[in-house]
Design a protein around this motif. Sequence first.
Motif: not given
Length: 316
Positions: A146, A171, A174
């Motif tokens: 991450s 993901a 992020v």
Amino acid sequence: MSPELEAQVGVTHDRLTLLFILDGLKGFGPQKFKALHDHAVDVEAVVRNPEHLPLPGKTGDQLRQALAGLTDAERVLAHDRAARQLVSAADRGAQILTYDHPAYPRKVFVSNNPVPVLYARGDVQAWNGGKAVACVGSRNIREPYSGLQSRFAAHAAGAGAVIVSGFALGADTVAHRAAVEAGGATVCVMPGGLDRPFPPENKELFEQLVKTPKVAFLSEFPFGTGASGMNLRKRNKLIVAAAAGVFIGQSSSDGGAMNAFRFALEQRKPVATFLSDGTGDTSGNQQIEAETKVPTVAFPTETNPEAWDAWLSRLS
């Protein structure tokens, strides 16, 4: 439908109606629309006279027959549907993008998925600002992946790349956040109408980003469409179509992000990941490492801007 509203949205009521009529024909997919455009045949000419349809063989014959058999009710349905979409787009400050719209993403047009009608909110020029990179991965992405996903996306965005992802938890989120925090551009490709933020856990983020410079929301699904398993898969295909290369931070071999990998193989686009740590969580990373059909690279699980830049520079 006023000319002012049509100009605001980016397409006329009549033209959107014609596109919906063709889209409603069984077998008339994105490649058929692109064939019309490549042959400089206008959709109006085809709907008015099916003989103008420049498609050979049995498929062409079947589509011409279907066009000739269009009923008044089907035409009215497409007309009403187009009106609803124009009003919905105008109410939300959105654009409806067709091939002729200056903001239609060129990468999508030249891909094997040239969706004829796209819906966009936010900064609709965001994807034209630089090389687009798909940054996706597991909804359950964990460290160190991450952190690496965030640093890669921030670095690429800071270098001028447009970060394209699917706005999913994990993901995708992020990557979007990292791009924005780096002052770069990001495109959120959605699995439903742009009036239905998905996933619901990201509704607050949606409301924030839709007003943020250099951020765009893009969908092939009309307003009012909810997310579904099939739409999520189509969303992944559009993500890949909009990008020059695909970066998958972490995925198991049966994870949803591997759909993006398969679409990258289909579209012959380079793929990058991080080295697997030998667990099931990164079995997809290992699968990518071993692939030979397209150029792939597995970065070390450490921050490595030089290696990232080398990969980014090879993307066309």
